[in-house]
Scaffold this active site. Structure first.
Site, PDB file in Angstrom:
ATOM      1  N   HIS A  22       0.873  -1.181   0.000  1.00 26.23           N
ATOM      2  CA  HIS A  22       0.000   0.000   0.000  1.00 26.23           C
ATOM      3  C   HIS A  22       0.905   1.224   0.000  1.00 26.23           C
ATOM      4  O   HIS A  22       1.609   1.473   0.972  1.00 26.23           O
ATOM      5  CB  HIS A  22      -0.907  -0.011   1.232  1.00 26.23           C
ATOM      6  CG  HIS A  22      -1.858  -1.169   1.242  1.00 26.23           C
ATOM      7  ND1 HIS A  22      -3.121  -1.084   0.692  1.00 26.23           N
ATOM      8  CD2 HIS A  22      -1.730  -2.433   1.689  1.00 26.23           C
ATOM      9  CE1 HIS A  22      -3.728  -2.258   0.824  1.00 26.23           C
ATOM     10  NE2 HIS A  22      -2.902  -3.103   1.427  1.00 26.23           N
ATOM     11  N   LEU A  23       0.879   1.952  -1.110  1.00 22.34           N
ATOM     12  CA  LEU A  23       1.745   3.133  -1.208  1.00 22.34           C
ATOM     13  C   LEU A  23       0.956   4.425  -0.973  1.00 22.34           C
ATOM     14  O   LEU A  23       1.539   5.500  -0.932  1.00 22.34           O
ATOM     15  CB  LEU A  23       2.467   3.161  -2.555  1.00 22.34           C
ATOM     16  CG  LEU A  23       3.359   1.939  -2.824  1.00 22.34           C
ATOM     17  CD1 LEU A  23       4.104   2.091  -4.144  1.00 22.34           C
ATOM     18  CD2 LEU A  23       4.349   1.694  -1.689  1.00 22.34           C
ATOM     19  N   ARG A  24      -0.350   4.296  -0.814  1.00 24.13           N
ATOM     20  CA  ARG A  24      -1.230   5.378  -0.327  1.00 24.13           C
ATOM     21  C   ARG A  24      -1.361   6.579  -1.251  1.00 24.13           C
ATOM     22  O   ARG A  24      -1.974   7.561  -0.859  1.00 24.13           O
ATOM     23  CB  ARG A  24      -0.763   5.872   1.053  1.00 24.13           C
ATOM     24  CG  ARG A  24      -0.603   4.791   2.111  1.00 24.13           C
ATOM     25  CD  ARG A  24      -1.861   4.023   2.362  1.00 24.13           C
ATOM     26  NE  ARG A  24      -1.730   3.148   3.536  1.00 24.13           N
ATOM     27  CZ  ARG A  24      -2.545   2.143   3.797  1.00 24.13           C
ATOM     28  NH1 ARG A  24      -3.555   1.868   2.987  1.00 24.13           N
ATOM     29  NH2 ARG A  24      -2.382   1.397   4.854  1.00 24.13           N
ATOM     30  N   ASN A  39      -6.557   0.708  -3.233  1.00 23.50           N
ATOM     31  CA  ASN A  39      -7.527   1.289  -2.290  1.00 23.50           C
ATOM     32  C   ASN A  39      -7.035   2.626  -1.766  1.00 23.50           C
ATOM     33  O   ASN A  39      -6.837   2.835  -0.575  1.00 23.50           O
ATOM     34  CB  ASN A  39      -7.808   0.321  -1.129  1.00 23.50           C
ATOM     35  CG  ASN A  39      -6.569  -0.009  -0.320  1.00 23.50           C
ATOM     36  OD1 ASN A  39      -5.457  -0.008  -0.844  1.00 23.50           O
ATOM     37  ND2 ASN A  39      -6.746  -0.286   0.950  1.00 23.50           N
ATOM     38  N   HIS A  59      -8.756 -10.224  -1.095  1.00 23.61           N
ATOM     39  CA  HIS A  59      -8.689 -10.242   0.365  1.00 23.61           C
ATOM     40  C   HIS A  59      -9.800 -11.197   0.796  1.00 23.61           C
ATOM     41  O   HIS A  59     -10.968 -10.827   0.809  1.00 23.61           O
ATOM     42  CB  HIS A  59      -8.918  -8.833   0.919  1.00 23.61           C
ATOM     43  CG  HIS A  59      -8.887  -8.749   2.416  1.00 23.61           C
ATOM     44  ND1 HIS A  59      -8.215  -7.754   3.070  1.00 23.61           N
ATOM     45  CD2 HIS A  59      -9.435  -9.514   3.378  1.00 23.61           C
ATOM     46  CE1 HIS A  59      -8.352  -7.919   4.378  1.00 23.61           C
ATOM     47  NE2 HIS A  59      -9.102  -8.981   4.586  1.00 23.61           N
ATOM     48  N   HIS A  79      -2.403 -12.496   1.499  1.00 27.82           N
ATOM     49  CA  HIS A  79      -2.091 -12.605   2.942  1.00 27.82           C
ATOM     50  C   HIS A  79      -2.872 -13.692   3.682  1.00 27.82           C
ATOM     51  O   HIS A  79      -3.610 -13.428   4.621  1.00 27.82           O
ATOM     52  CB  HIS A  79      -2.278 -11.255   3.642  1.00 27.82           C
ATOM     53  CG  HIS A  79      -3.507 -10.476   3.278  1.00 27.82           C
ATOM     54  ND1 HIS A  79      -4.757 -11.036   3.215  1.00 27.82           N
ATOM     55  CD2 HIS A  79      -3.665  -9.168   2.968  1.00 27.82           C
ATOM     56  CE1 HIS A  79      -5.621 -10.112   2.870  1.00 27.82           C
ATOM     57  NE2 HIS A  79      -4.992  -8.970   2.719  1.00 27.82           N
ATOM     58  N   ASP A 139       2.343  -6.983   2.441  1.00 26.52           N
ATOM     59  CA  ASP A 139       1.166  -6.167   2.759  1.00 26.52           C
ATOM     60  C   ASP A 139       1.611  -4.895   3.492  1.00 26.52           C
ATOM     61  O   ASP A 139       1.020  -4.493   4.488  1.00 26.52           O
ATOM     62  CB  ASP A 139       0.152  -6.962   3.596  1.00 26.52           C
ATOM     63  CG  ASP A 139      -1.174  -6.223   3.737  1.00 26.52           C
ATOM     64  OD1 ASP A 139      -1.366  -5.190   3.069  1.00 26.52           O
ATOM     65  OD2 ASP A 139      -2.018  -6.695   4.529  1.00 26.52           O
ATOM     66  N   HIS A 166       0.609   3.654   8.111  1.00 30.68           N
ATOM     67  CA  HIS A 166      -0.345   4.596   8.699  1.00 30.68           C
ATOM     68  C   HIS A 166       0.455   5.630   9.472  1.00 30.68           C
ATOM     69  O   HIS A 166       1.644   5.438   9.738  1.00 30.68           O
ATOM     70  CB  HIS A 166      -1.299   3.879   9.653  1.00 30.68           C
ATOM     71  CG  HIS A 166      -2.190   2.889   8.978  1.00 30.68           C
ATOM     72  ND1 HIS A 166      -3.240   3.279   8.179  1.00 30.68           N
ATOM     73  CD2 HIS A 166      -2.177   1.538   8.953  1.00 30.68           C
ATOM     74  CE1 HIS A 166      -3.847   2.197   7.703  1.00 30.68           C
ATOM     75  NE2 HIS A 166      -3.209   1.131   8.154  1.00 30.68           N
TER      76      HIS A 166
END
Lengths: 315, 421
Positions: free
Chosen positions: B55-57, B87, B172, B230, B303, B307
């Site tokens: 997740h690189l946001r 996402n 997922h 995962h 994964d 945050h």
């Protein structure tokens, strides 16, 4: 390390749950509550034990009774009381629990009394505050002073908890009171029987030492010295756990009929607030076996004793 | 552009060699040094790692991570290629977003980005995204990760479409209704802590459903490719094993955190251990490890889910799920499992194995192969210091631990993407 195997006699810094508390320490809290009850019977109900200290009640979840009990306890020990009502959630405003605690720390508070909707929140406050923390209820995790006042009330009645059986009926799954009692009472020598519909009775709690589970209320109460009814926490349930309240009440309600199965001198307890005629009948709540109001009185003495133990009586 | 890396050992060999890289390709081994010379300090060289799940946001959540910090972190972890999850905010369901992400990443000079696109519009799980256009824009796979695919029919349609495009759908796999409000593994620890549990059956039930969808398509001659992200439970892995025996194109990944941590860690009430799917039991971890040994687990993925610190300092109910540790993945795996799994298997799980899952060319160190490689120091122990992370998420469960196997140098497309030498 599980609670049951903890034998440390070191004085714990916080009362978050009973993991770090030895039976000796716990009995000392109960013994000291006798003295506190005497204070509450005096015309001037105040001692100077916590004079000059500030106790903060940080309630992130609404509560009137517990907060009042703690605040009165602190004031009767001559502490200054700072009330921090965080509302439903400070996180909704973007502030982390750590930030909130660090702000409160700047007010030079000497102890925190924390209630929070999330299990473990009191542990986080303890991590960041640097001061003693008393858990006044965190999610479904623990409500240690409630369990102490329950134990105290039973001990008051029978002189000791050794060899006594305590049946706890109701919404065990969502109950911090049940978890704390299941942790505390066996440490003090009592057996605990947890009882409720299978959906509200997590099987894993039956692995705790001194704790058994059953969905048969008659079997649970048979031979019990104390019978505790738990409130159905519909706000935590999200539906689906019960067929109906009526079905629940017909099966699991603590009432005169069910109490016939208990020991002849058995008492009735309830942590409140009660849903009368759901988990407990009017007659059982108000009858001669009921110690529900006594629990409230004892709660104040227990909280005075806990504050004294954590803030003053250090070796 | 020409680089020669000297004083290195090819994985599986004790011989000290040099490699020359020219214009993004491995020119050859033990040639006369040309161009910039880098001393590999006796390190072991392997193909650069491939991360199928990070997740690189970016776009929209760059306070947590962005392409620059995330791909720099990946390069520091020895990764040459990263598949980013869609996402984000907005969701990567538009070909223009895919193109812009690829374009931006190309200018950064860190790991290579292969963005995954959403399987459904807005990841809402109802209407399929424009999968053909997304593929044309450069999307590497399709996934609604971050959400679970509750609508089985839509997933089936997505698998059919993706199969026709030769693409993988990754999922997922977790039944949201069984998970309910669970924030950790359901079991003795969750009950003792009074935290709502997420049962192992939530994963197994969903894996079983998704496998049956693939089986149904397979029977119709539509060999859809399902990749399960995962995987965390023993039972779900057994279901994948059975699916493979049936000849279905079902692959799965396991994350190092599910191998090295269990639900016992939650006794700290520290939300750093809150992940989705949750940390399970020791028995699950051991079963997954066995799956890595026997090949029923296809590859490793981290994964990587950054945050902000403030978010992770919330209570366990409110804190978001995820650990970010792409910089530590290899040292963690090598230090903990170097002996039991073996160096070569760990490297395979992070290089060839993810490429196979995706149907990409298998990485190679031979002359003529693309010059994506990592030089690893397998000897020196270093303490994990989150303050030094390239990722914006400067906290980790393994802070203060001593690990070995740290990357010394990462080369992507023939250019140095990370170096500590």
């Amino acid at each position: 390390m599980s609670a049951a195997t903890t034998t440390t006699s070191a004085r714990p810094r916080h009362l978050l749950d009973f993991t770090e508390w030895s039976p000796e320490r716990l009995n000392a809290i109960l013994d000291n509550a006798d003295t506190m009850l005497q204070v509450l019977d005096r015309p001037v109900k105040k001692v100077p034990a916590l004079q000059g200290m500030t106790v903060c009640t940080a309630f992130f979840e609404s509560s009137t009774r517990t907060r009042t009990s703690f605040e009165l306890a602190a004031r009767r020990m001559s502490a200054d009381v700072m009330t921090f009502a965080a509302g439903a959630s400070s996180a909704s405003k973007g502030e982390s629990l750590r930030d909130t605690v660090e702000v409160l720390t700047q007010y030079k508070v000497d102890a925190y009394i924390v209630r929070h909707h999330a299990a473990g929140a009191a542990h986080l406050v303890a991590r960041y505050s640097g001061k003693p923390v008393i858990n006044a209820g965190d999610g479904r995790r623990a409500h240690p002073t409630q369990a102490l006042l329950d134990a105290y009330t039973i001990r008051q009645e029978f002189g000791s908890l050794e060899g006594k059986t305590v049946a706890i009926l109701g919404d065990v799954r969502h109950s911090r009171v049940a978890r704390s009692n299941a942790e505390l009472l066996p440490k003090l020598g009592a057996k605990v029987v947890l009882c409720g519909p299978a959906t509200l009775l997590p099987a894993e709690l039956g692995t705790l030492p001194g704790v058994t589970l059953t969905s048969d209320p008659q079997a649970a109460v048979r031979g019990a010295h104390a019978v505790m009814a738990l409130r159905l926490q519909q706000e935590r349930m999200g539906g689906g756990f019960l067929g109906s309240l009526q079905e629940y009440a017909d099966t699991y309600q603590v009432n005169e009929g069910l109490m016939q199965e208990a020991e002849s001198g058995a008492i009735v307890l309830h942590p409140g607030p009660m849903n009368r005629d759901v988990e407990i009948s009017h007659e059982a709540a108000d009858g001669p076996r009921s110690r529900i109001l006594k629990q409230v009185e004892n709660g104040q003495a227990i909280r005075m004793s806990v504050l004294y133990h954590l803030l003053v009586g250090r070796e | 552009m020409t680089i020669t890396i000297t004083n290195i050992k090819r994985i599986g060999s004790d011989q000290t060699e040099s490699v020359t890289i020219e214009n993004g390709t491995i020119k050859g081994w033990n040639l006369p040094a040309e161009g910039e010379t880098i001393d590999g300090q006796g390190g072991t060289v392997a193909p650069a790692f491939t991360e199928l799940h990070a997740h690189l946001r970016e776009p929209g959540q760059t306070e947590k991570e962005d392409l620059s910090s995330g791909l720099a972190a990946a390069a520091a972890g020895g990764y040459g290629t990263v598949v980013s999850m869609p996402n984000t905010s907005p969701v990567v369901d538009d070909p223009a977003i895919v193109r812009s992400l690829i374009q931006k990443a190309q200018g950064l000079g860190f790991a290579r980005l292969r963005p995954a696109a959403a399987l459904t519009r807005g990841q809402q799980g109802e209407a399929l995204a424009e999968l053909t256009y997304l593929k044309e824009a450069g999307a590497a796979m399709f996934t609604d990760d971050g959400r679970t695919n509750e609508n089985a029919r839509t997933l089936r349609l997505g698998l059919e479409t993706a199969a026709s495009l030769g693409m993988v759908v990754s999922v997922h796999a977790e039944d949201a209704s069984l998970r309910a409000d669970g924030v950790m593994n359901e079991g003795a620890v969750s009950e003792a802590l009074g935290l709502p549990g997420n049962p192992a059956a939530a994963e197994a039930a969903r894996v079983a459903r998704d496998i049956e969808i693939v089986a149904g398509l397979h029977a119709q001659g539509r060999p859809a490719r399902l990749h399960i992200q995962h995987l965390s439970t023993a039972r779900a892995l057994d279901l994948v094993r059975e699916a493979k025996k049936r000849g279905l194109s079902v692959t799965c990944e396991v994350c190092p955190h599910h191998l090295t941590l269990t639900d016992e860690a939650l006794r700290s009430f520290d939300a750093i251990y809150k992940v989705a799917p949750p940390l399970r039991t020791q028995a699950d971890a051991e079963h997954l490890l066995e799956g890595l040994r026997d090949g029923s687990v296809d590859c490793l993925a981290t994964d990587h889910a950054p945050h902000t610190r403030a978010e992770k300092e919330r209570d366990l109910l409110e804190a978001p799920s995820g650990i970010a540790y792409i910089e530590l993945a290899f040292p963690l795996m090598y230090t903990r499992f170097g002996e039991s799994l073996g160096l070569e298997r760990i490297i395979e799980l992070m290089t060839t194995a993810p490429a196979r899952v995706m149907g990409w060319p298998e990485p190679s160190l031979e002359a003529g192969a693309p010059a994506d490689l990592v030089v690893l120091d397998l000897e020196t122990e270093r303490t994990v210091e989150p303050a030094t992370f390239r990722s914006k998420a400067k906290f980790t469960p393994w802070a203060g631990e001593s690990l070995k196997g740290w990357p010394l140098l990462t080369v992507v497309d023939g250019k140095v993407a990370y170096r500590r030498v």
